[in-house]
Design a protein around this motif. Structure first.
Motif, PDB file in Angstrom:
ATOM      1  N   VAL A 167       0.748  -1.232  -0.163  1.00 23.33           N
ATOM      2  CA  VAL A 167       0.007   0.036   0.004  1.00 23.33           C
ATOM      3  C   VAL A 167       0.919   1.356  -0.070  1.00 23.33           C
ATOM      4  O   VAL A 167       2.032   1.180   0.636  1.00 23.33           O
ATOM      5  N   PRO A 168       0.520   2.224  -0.548  1.00 23.86           N
ATOM      6  CA  PRO A 168       1.343   3.561  -0.622  1.00 23.86           C
ATOM      7  C   PRO A 168       1.780   3.979   0.658  1.00 23.86           C
ATOM      8  O   PRO A 168       2.664   4.879   0.805  1.00 23.86           O
ATOM      9  N   TRP A 169       1.027   3.813   1.670  1.00 26.03           N
ATOM     10  CA  TRP A 169       1.215   4.470   2.924  1.00 26.03           C
ATOM     11  C   TRP A 169       2.104   3.633   3.836  1.00 26.03           C
ATOM     12  O   TRP A 169       2.228   3.818   5.105  1.00 26.03           O
ATOM     13  N   ALA A 170       2.569   2.530   3.310  1.00 24.22           N
ATOM     14  CA  ALA A 170       3.328   1.405   4.172  1.00 24.22           C
ATOM     15  C   ALA A 170       4.716   2.293   4.962  1.00 24.22           C
ATOM     16  O   ALA A 170       4.779   1.741   6.135  1.00 24.22           O
ATOM     17  N   SER A 178       1.424  23.947   5.243  1.00 24.10           N
ATOM     18  CA  SER A 178       0.094  23.578   4.336  1.00 24.10           C
ATOM     19  C   SER A 178       0.012  21.790   4.679  1.00 24.10           C
ATOM     20  O   SER A 178      -0.507  21.039   3.786  1.00 24.10           O
ATOM     21  N   PRO A 179      -0.312  21.377   5.934  1.00 17.67           N
ATOM     22  CA  PRO A 179      -0.462  20.042   6.138  1.00 17.67           C
ATOM     23  C   PRO A 179      -2.075  19.879   5.748  1.00 17.67           C
ATOM     24  O   PRO A 179      -2.859  20.702   6.273  1.00 17.67           O
ATOM     25  N   PRO A 180      -2.399  18.641   5.227  1.00 21.25           N
ATOM     26  CA  PRO A 180      -3.738  18.452   4.841  1.00 21.25           C
ATOM     27  C   PRO A 180      -4.513  17.781   6.072  1.00 21.25           C
ATOM     28  O   PRO A 180      -4.066  17.497   7.177  1.00 21.25           O
ATOM     29  N   THR A 181      -5.788  17.969   6.100  1.00 15.74           N
ATOM     30  CA  THR A 181      -6.592  17.639   7.188  1.00 15.74           C
ATOM     31  C   THR A 181      -7.446  16.409   7.109  1.00 15.74           C
ATOM     32  O   THR A 181      -8.925  16.221   7.134  1.00 15.74           O
ATOM     33  N   ALA A 182      -7.042  15.416   6.365  1.00 13.87           N
ATOM     34  CA  ALA A 182      -7.406  13.889   6.033  1.00 13.87           C
ATOM     35  C   ALA A 182      -6.474  13.055   6.202  1.00 13.87           C
ATOM     36  O   ALA A 182      -5.037  13.246   5.900  1.00 13.87           O
ATOM     37  N   LEU A 183      -6.708  11.710   6.772  1.00 16.12           N
ATOM     38  CA  LEU A 183      -5.970  10.862   6.975  1.00 16.12           C
ATOM     39  C   LEU A 183      -5.046  10.330   6.072  1.00 16.12           C
ATOM     40  O   LEU A 183      -3.753  10.459   6.032  1.00 16.12           O
ATOM     41  N   SER A 217      -0.853  11.059   5.261  1.00 17.64           N
ATOM     42  CA  SER A 217       0.094  10.102   4.663  1.00 17.64           C
ATOM     43  C   SER A 217       0.650  10.400   3.290  1.00 17.64           C
ATOM     44  O   SER A 217       2.015  10.417   3.426  1.00 17.64           O
ATOM     45  N   ALA A 218       0.118  10.752   2.504  1.00 20.20           N
ATOM     46  CA  ALA A 218       0.552  11.188   1.124  1.00 20.20           C
ATOM     47  C   ALA A 218       1.360  12.435   1.340  1.00 20.20           C
ATOM     48  O   ALA A 218       2.534  12.379   0.805  1.00 20.20           O
ATOM     49  N   ILE A 257      10.690  12.519  12.135  1.00 21.16           N
ATOM     50  CA  ILE A 257      10.016  13.178  12.958  1.00 21.16           C
ATOM     51  C   ILE A 257       8.464  13.258  12.468  1.00 21.16           C
ATOM     52  O   ILE A 257       7.499  13.334  13.528  1.00 21.16           O
ATOM     53  N   VAL A 258       8.257  13.620  11.463  1.00 21.09           N
ATOM     54  CA  VAL A 258       6.853  14.202  11.137  1.00 21.09           C
ATOM     55  C   VAL A 258       6.122  12.899  11.172  1.00 21.09           C
ATOM     56  O   VAL A 258       4.843  12.836  11.269  1.00 21.09           O
TER      57      VAL A 258
END
Length: 268
Positions: free
Chosen positions: A125-128, A203-208, A212-213, A229-230
């Motif tokens: 998966v892309p978020w691995a 500009s961090p997104p506000t969706a899980l 991750s992307a 760290i992030v």
């Protein structure tokens, strides 16, 4: 040529030496794998060898000593044995070999290589890399893994299982508690995530999944420390939000946004 289905016994092969240890029926010492499977339940009767027979019991005076074939498979076995030396004390003890990832048989066993051959491989998966990385905290990785799979027992899922539970998010009291709402559509969780994430990258997104992307797009060789760290921050925020959600439901205790922010800060 006979075609055999792969079985678990193909991961362990026996090289016959004196034939005293190798099981005639249950060790994989011929090209046919376990002979009890190859010849079937009637095999011991066909070859007049007991179920607990050793390979040595099928020989006499240094030669194979088996009755005439009574089936196609037993005929194939007898033919194969004409090119297989009978057990001999001069050959030493029987030896066992495990198949490695390359398909070679070695005397050492590796649980990792055996498992890699046994398990069904799914696409990565892309978020691995956001979940499993060198610096991860196992309990945090476990929660973020479940969250990204939408497998945490959120209220919408509990109701889908037939349970009678409220629908409202306990963190903000607005909206239905779903994975998407908790991480990070909920104003409470969005504020917590944004407070920390914006300090590292803009500009961090506000969706899980989007978060991750977003983290992976900033994973550059010259920012390895910042990326670690992030990733830790991402996991820590999700973990503490889930922990706070459970505390409010099951312990009737509640932490303020400032208190939770301090907890995340201390953990990082």
């Amino acid at each position: 040529m006979l075609q055999l289905k792969p079985t678990i016994t193909e991961f362990l092969r026996c090289a016959v030496g004196d034939g005293r240890d190798a099981s005639f029926w249950y060790d994989s010492w011929t090209e046919f794998g376990q002979l009890i499977t190859f010849l079937g339940e009637t095999g011991p009767r066909q070859l007049r060898l007991a179920n607990d027979a050793h390979v040595l019991d099928a020989s006499r005076d240094g030669n194979w000593a088996l009755p005439a074939a009574r089936s196609e498979n037993s005929q194939a076995l007898l033919v194969a044995l004409t090119e297989t030396p009978a057990p001999n004390d001069c050959n030493g003890r029987d030896s066992y070999f495990w198949r490695n990832a390359a398909g070679d048989y070695r005397p050492t066993f590796s649980s990792k290589e055996t498992w890699e051959q046994l398990r069904l491989h799914s696409p990565v998966v892309p978020w691995a890399d956001v979940v499993w990385f060198k610096q991860n905290v196992p309990r945090f990785s476990f929660i973020i893994w479940l969250a990204l799979l939408n497998r945490l027992p959120t209220r919408d899922r509990l109701r889908g299982w037939g349970m009678s539970v409220p629908t409202a998010c306990v963190l903000c009291s607005n909206g239905t508690e779903t994975h998407d709402h908790l991480f990070f559509t909920c104003p409470f969780s969005s504020e917590l995530w944004g407070f920390f994430a914006a300090k590292l990258f803009p500009s961090p997104p506000t969706a899980l999944l989007a978060s991750s992307a977003w983290i992976l797009t900033h994973s550059q060789p010259h920012t390895v420390k910042a990326t670690a760290i992030v990733k830790l921050l991402f996991q820590t925020v999700v973990y503490h939000l889930w922990k706070e959600r459970n505390a409010r439901i099951f312990s009737a205790s509640q932490s303020s946004a400032v208190t939770l922010r301090r907890s995340v800060d201390r953990t990082i």
